[in-house]
Design a protein around this motif. Structure first.
Motif, mmCIF file in Angstrom:
data_model
loop_
_atom_site.group_PDB
_atom_site.id
_atom_site.type_symbol
_atom_site.label_atom_id
_atom_site.label_comp_id
_atom_site.label_asym_id
_atom_site.label_seq_id
_atom_site.Cartn_x
_atom_site.Cartn_y
_atom_site.Cartn_z
ATOM 1 N N SER A 38 47.398 32.657 47.800
ATOM 2 C CA SER A 38 47.198 31.346 48.430
ATOM 3 C C SER A 38 48.523 30.595 48.511
ATOM 4 N N ALA B 294 43.513 26.128 48.230
ATOM 5 C CA ALA B 294 43.745 25.606 46.878
ATOM 6 C C ALA B 294 44.525 26.625 46.046
ATOM 7 N N THR C 56 40.563 31.388 42.103
ATOM 8 C CA THR C 56 40.646 30.042 42.660
ATOM 9 C C THR C 56 40.082 30.082 44.079
ATOM 10 N N THR C 57 40.481 31.115 44.813
ATOM 11 C CA THR C 57 40.020 31.247 46.199
ATOM 12 C C THR C 57 38.681 31.970 46.187
ATOM 13 N N ASP D 17 43.989 34.697 53.792
ATOM 14 C CA ASP D 17 44.093 34.697 52.332
ATOM 15 C C ASP D 17 42.725 35.137 51.824
HETATM 16 MG MG MG Z 1 43.920 31.991 46.011
#
Ligand code: MG
Ligand code: GTP
Length: 366
Positions: A197, A209, A216-217, A237
């Motif tokens: 990311s 983010a 996180t993604t 991503d």
């Molecule tokens: Mg990520």
């Protein structure tokens, strides 16, 4: 510098992001990548049995009109639609109207269009039925029932006063599974926390983010890298892949599905991990177990986090172990991202040459 970059995120998300920076948790609400829809096409209107009647004309003959056909349901790819979020769970086509006396035919039901984003795959009972990848491409998902016949239709020389009329046919009913596969040229593939990311932020204006914890993604983001000659390359991503992803571990299969769509792959390795080359082997292993030869797509290996200590010595070790090109970058400082952007363009040009101009044009319209 010679290059400018800009972003593309799914439409609704981008609109919201302008106002406030949404958290990843909120963003996922706007991005729906699969849907089950029930489609029931319209039924045909019934035919009518009636006889002409007028003063002083006792035997006017049959004049019952036919019913109208039921409305069909068509699924249409539309490049302005960015997610399946606005697709309803049930669609009911418009029914045809019944016929009338005086040879009046019923009105046909209007066709219902369901707009879906490019890259929507339609499946029925686990089997892929079609793949909508071009703007305007249509799929006749459920056909409307034929209208019934009025008694006028049954008039013959033998039978001058038929009483028969038929009801309209039922519309087709189908349960379809819609799946959106990210249509990007390049996919960032790597372990959680590798910096995918961050890298997308560095090379485009997309703002996925970033945080120091894994996963996180949760949904793919697409960023567009713009070149001076107006060529645009879409980079996705993709959420982190872990060992056993092909067995649906971690975020698993749903994201390997997005990788399948990418024309070329950017393997992102975390150079601060003790053995980045083992990460690469694991990624290849997972991809190949999902689809044979998936890891052999045109690719580049990106050694990320080069700003951290020890990364340089590991880079030499990595280069000695792999034959493919390794691009050292730092997503945080932006160091050497130009080389990555230029290599991305080389991969893209190679893809256009290799896959023929037709597919290339459709990709460019992105
Ligand atoms: Mg990520
Ligand atoms: N020092 C340094 N840290 C980095 C670099 N790139 C990413 N990071 C850090 O690594 C952590 C993870 O970055 P992300 O970009 O969220 O990683 P990701 O691969 O998208 O992770 P998932 O979404 O969980 O799969 C963050 O704390 C980043 O600040 C880099 O080049 N150098």
């Amino acid at each position: 510098r010679d290059l400018t970059t800009s972003a593309g995120l799914c439409g609704k998300v981008r609109e919201k992001a302008k106002k406030t920076d949404l958290s990843e948790k909120k963003l996922t609400r706007y991005f729906v990548d699969q849907r089950c829809v029930k489609l029931v096409a319209g039924s045909g209107g019934k035919g009518v049995s009636s006889f002409h009647s007028e003063p002083r004309k006792e035997w006017g003959g049959p004049d019952g009109g036919n019913g109208g056909d039921g409305g069909s349901i068509i699924i249409k790819a539309d490049r302005f639609v960015k997610s399946l979020a606005q697709v309803y769970p049930v669609y009911k086509g418009e029914d045809g109207q019944s016929g009338g006396s005086k040879n009046c035919f019923g009105k046909n039901g209007n066709t219902t269009h369901v707009h879906v984003p490019l890259g929507t795959v339609i499946k029925e009972q686990g089997r892929t039925v079609t793949d909508l990848s071009q703007h305007g491409q249509e799929f006749m998902a459920a056909s409307g029932g034929a209208g019934g016949k009025g008694n006028r239709f049954f008039l013959t020389n033998e039978n001058r006063a038929p009483m028969t009329s038929t009801p309209g046919a039922q519309g087709q009913e189908r349960l379809l599974h819609l799946e959106l596969r990210t249509m990007a040229h390049a996919g960032l593939v790597g372990f959680p926390n590798a910096g995918k990311s961050s890298l997308l932020r560095a090379i485009s204006n997309a703002k996925p983010a970033v945080a120091a914890y894994p996963f996180t993604t949760l949904k793919p983001h697409v960023g567009i890298v713009n070149y001076r000659d107006h060529v645009q390359v879409a980079v996705a991503d993709i959420p982190g892949i872990i060992r056993g992803a092909h067995l649906n571990r971690g975020l698993g299969l749903s994201f390997l599905r997005h990788i399948e769509r990418c024309r070329f792959l950017l393997f992102v390795l975390d150079m601060s991990s003790p053995d980045p080359w083992a990460q690469l082997q694991d990624l290849h292993h997972e991809l190949d177990h999902y689809e044979p030869d998936l890891s052999q797509r045109p690719q580049a290996i990106i050694a990320n986090k080069m700003d951290l200590p020890d990364a340089r010595s590991k880079l030499e070790a990595l280069r000695s172990l792999v034959t493919r090109r390794v691009i050292p970058v730092s997503a945080v400082t932006g160091q050497n991202t130009e080389e990555l952007i230029l290599h991305l363009r080389e991969l893209y040009d190679g893809y256009l040459r290799g896959e023929g101009s037709t597919e290339g044009k459709s990709a460019e319209s992105w």
